[in-house]
Design a protein around this motif. Structure first.
Motif, PDB file in Angstrom:
ATOM      1  N   ILE A  78      -9.649  23.762  -6.649  1.00 17.73           N
ATOM      2  CA  ILE A  78      -8.404  24.203  -6.020  1.00 17.73           C
ATOM      3  C   ILE A  78      -7.315  23.163  -6.280  1.00 17.73           C
ATOM      4  N   GLY A  79      -6.125  23.621  -6.632  1.00 18.36           N
ATOM      5  CA  GLY A  79      -5.017  22.697  -6.861  1.00 18.36           C
ATOM      6  C   GLY A  79      -3.767  23.462  -7.235  1.00 18.36           C
ATOM      7  N   GLU A  80      -2.833  22.741  -7.878  1.00 24.16           N
ATOM      8  CA  GLU A  80      -1.622  23.376  -8.360  1.00 24.16           C
ATOM      9  C   GLU A  80      -1.894  24.026  -9.719  1.00 24.16           C
ATOM     10  N   PRO A  81      -1.270  25.164 -10.023  1.00 26.04           N
ATOM     11  CA  PRO A  81      -1.473  25.781 -11.343  1.00 26.04           C
ATOM     12  C   PRO A  81      -1.228  24.782 -12.461  1.00 26.04           C
ATOM     13  N   GLY A  82      -2.144  24.735 -13.428  1.00 22.24           N
ATOM     14  CA  GLY A  82      -2.015  23.807 -14.538  1.00 22.24           C
ATOM     15  C   GLY A  82      -2.674  22.478 -14.304  1.00 22.24           C
ATOM     16  N   ALA A  83      -3.265  22.289 -13.119  1.00 23.69           N
ATOM     17  CA  ALA A  83      -3.886  21.002 -12.813  1.00 23.69           C
ATOM     18  C   ALA A  83      -5.365  20.982 -13.125  1.00 23.69           C
ATOM     19  N   GLY A  84      -5.861  22.033 -13.761  1.00 25.43           N
ATOM     20  CA  GLY A  84      -7.291  22.128 -13.995  1.00 25.43           C
ATOM     21  C   GLY A  84      -7.848  21.017 -14.847  1.00 25.43           C
ATOM     22  N   ASP A  85      -7.021  20.415 -15.749  1.00 28.28           N
ATOM     23  CA  ASP A  85      -7.525  19.357 -16.613  1.00 28.28           C
ATOM     24  C   ASP A  85      -7.252  17.976 -16.060  1.00 28.28           C
ATOM     25  N   SER A  86      -6.615  17.893 -14.890  1.00 29.11           N
ATOM     26  CA  SER A  86      -6.309  16.600 -14.292  1.00 29.11           C
ATOM     27  C   SER A  86      -7.541  16.026 -13.633  1.00 29.11           C
ATOM     28  N   PRO A  87      -7.541  14.716 -13.331  1.00 31.97           N
ATOM     29  CA  PRO A  87      -8.679  14.129 -12.629  1.00 31.97           C
ATOM     30  C   PRO A  87      -8.945  14.871 -11.335  1.00 31.97           C
ATOM     31  N   VAL A  88     -10.221  15.002 -10.994  1.00 32.18           N
ATOM     32  CA  VAL A  88     -10.623  15.802  -9.860  1.00 32.18           C
ATOM     33  C   VAL A  88     -10.979  14.920  -8.678  1.00 32.18           C
ATOM     34  N   ALA A  89     -10.440  15.262  -7.517  1.00 33.96           N
ATOM     35  CA  ALA A  89     -10.847  14.623  -6.268  1.00 33.96           C
ATOM     36  C   ALA A  89     -11.878  15.527  -5.631  1.00 33.96           C
ATOM     37  N   ALA A  90     -13.095  15.070  -5.540  1.00 35.51           N
ATOM     38  CA  ALA A  90     -14.186  15.932  -5.108  1.00 35.51           C
ATOM     39  C   ALA A  90     -14.432  15.825  -3.617  1.00 35.51           C
ATOM     40  N   ALA A  91     -14.604  16.999  -2.988  1.00 34.61           N
ATOM     41  CA  ALA A  91     -15.015  17.043  -1.582  1.00 34.61           C
ATOM     42  C   ALA A  91     -16.505  17.304  -1.558  1.00 34.61           C
ATOM     43  N   THR A  92     -17.297  16.319  -1.261  1.00 35.29           N
ATOM     44  CA  THR A  92     -18.737  16.411  -1.349  1.00 35.29           C
ATOM     45  C   THR A  92     -19.388  15.449  -0.386  1.00 35.29           C
ATOM     46  N   PRO A  93     -20.580  15.772   0.103  1.00 33.12           N
ATOM     47  CA  PRO A  93     -21.262  14.850   0.992  1.00 33.12           C
ATOM     48  C   PRO A  93     -21.473  13.485   0.357  1.00 33.12           C
TER      49      PRO A  93
END
Length: 417
Positions: A78-93
């Motif tokens: 989930i993010g702003e359109p076009g941000a799919g290739d940007s670094p990912v901040a993961a929500a994970t345990p």
């Protein structure tokens, strides 16, 4: 450009290490708000709705309905359109401190062996043509039924609106899998159903119980004519309107009263400390047959309830279980269980104890039978009760007296007063 946020399957508690993705509530390109439900997953204990920890646009769905997803595996971006290739901040345990893992439901993780479940097939890359072909248009109920029957939805012809696959299509497709002549479809003479979710957990539980607790089962046949008369009166009572009283709540109430004189039947075995733990509360397990398999949710503090309150609680719990909405809390903490095989026309059974419990009562079918009353043969409503108990916790005399007291009260239910 803001980075995309990747949401991973959170820790669902109760020692659960994975879950099956049942359905998505969003699609790529949708806008989601914080805490909006984005998906539904099925664990070994319950159906769980997943709220989104992010707000923004759905950039990619990273798992397919019907697949088994391990805790910590990516689900959605989930993010702003076009941000799919940007670094990912993961929500994970995994992003939490080791001593404080994130828990979505239940009471937190417990020690459990690593899951041996396997995904059905590799997930195609998001946006690829293979992904579109791998996602037949089907109703969630059809997906669930296909999963239980081991049917690949890509092989099913849909007859619903717009060609959507319905549960009826899945059932129709399943018929030739089992009935086709050997010369036409030898590969379809057998149906293989993966054991997972509730059925796998049930299999593990009953196997563990059968080989760790020394079971003893006793039976008694009872004239319950007076009990059936009382149930007819309850059905006519305005207080029970809408509840449709059945024998089960009344038998459950009788069991709860009998426990006051026989507390050993409401105990557990502490292997580590070599102690018997007697419970001064009763969480009454209600064995419930559902489309997902056998579930045993429990009515908490059932010993404190009136007959009306108990009837209402059992009715609500059974409806919740059959709808697949039981929480892990509903399905844990039981202290004694009752199972009703009479609804299937079965006389009685030798039930297996729920792990950690001392006893389980089996209610058989209630039917008119010849019975001797004051030296004369009469037609009475009769049933057979079966009681299984853990012989480490309950000796033969205790179990027999408990069962005899239940039978006596069902013969004359006015003694409840």
């Amino acid at each position: 450009m803001n980075p995309a946020n990747e949401f991973r399957l959170p820790d669902l508690g109760e020692g659960l290490t994975d879950a099956e993705l049942v359905r998505w509530s969003v699609a790529e390109g949708d806008t989601v708000e914080l805490d909006q439900v984005i998906a539904e997953v099925e664990t070994a204990k319950a159906l769980v709705e997943l709220p989104s920890p992010f707000a923004g646009t759905v950039l990619a769905l990273l798992a397919e309905p019907g697949t088994i997803v391990e805790v910590g595996a990516p689900l959605i971006r989930i993010g702003e359109p076009g941000a799919g290739d940007s670094p990912v901040a993961a929500a994970t345990p995994a992003a939490e401190a080791p001593d404080h893992p994130a828990t979505l439901v239940g009471y937190g993780p417990t020690a459990a062996p690593a899951s041996r479940r396997r995904r059905r097939r590799a997930m195609p890359a998001p946006g690829s043509p293979d992904l579109e072909r791998a996602r037949p248009d089907a109703k969630p109920s059809a997906r669930r039924l296909a999963h239980e029957l081991g049917i690949d939805l890509s092989d099913v012809q849909g007859t619903g609106f717009g060609g959507a696959i319905t549960p009826e299509d899945v059932r129709a497709h399943d018929v030739p899998r089992e009935t086709a002549p050997p010369e036409e479809a030898p590969a379809h003479r057998e149906t293989r159903t993966p054991i997972r979710g509730v059925r796998r957990r049930t299999a593990d539980a009953v196997t563990r119980s059968a080989f760790t607790a020394p079971h003893v089962t006793e039976f008694v046949t009872v004239d319950v004519s007076a009990t059936m008369d009382l149930i007819d009166r309850l059905r006519a009572s305005p207080a029970f309107a809408g509840l449709e009283p059945t024998p089960l709540p009344l038998v459950a109430k009788v069991l709860l009263v009998a426990l006051r004189e026989h507390p050993s039947l409401n105990s557990s075995w502490d292997e580590e400390h070599q102690e018997i733990v007697t419970k001064h509360y009763v969480n009454l397990g209600i064995a419930t047959a559902t489309s997902r398999g056998l579930l045993v949710p429990s009515v908490k503090d059932a010993n404190l309830m009136s007959l009306l309150e108990l009837t209402r609680a059992i009715h609500q719990l059974v409806e919740t279980a059959r709808a697949g909405r039981c929480t892990p809390a509903d399905l844990s903490g039981g202290t004694i269980t009752i199972t009703n095989v009479g609804v299937f026309g079965v006389d009685t059974g030798t039930p297996i104890l729920s792990p950690g419990e001392a006893a389980i009562l089996c209610l058989g079918a209630i039917a008119p039978r010849p019975w001797v009353v004051e030296g004369e043969v009469a037609v009475r409503s009769v049933t057979t009760l079966g009681l299984s108990f853990d012989h480490r916790l309950v000796d033969g005399e205790q179990g027999s007296r408990f069962l005899a007291d239940i039978a006596a009260t069902l013969t004359d239910p006015l003694t409840l007063l």
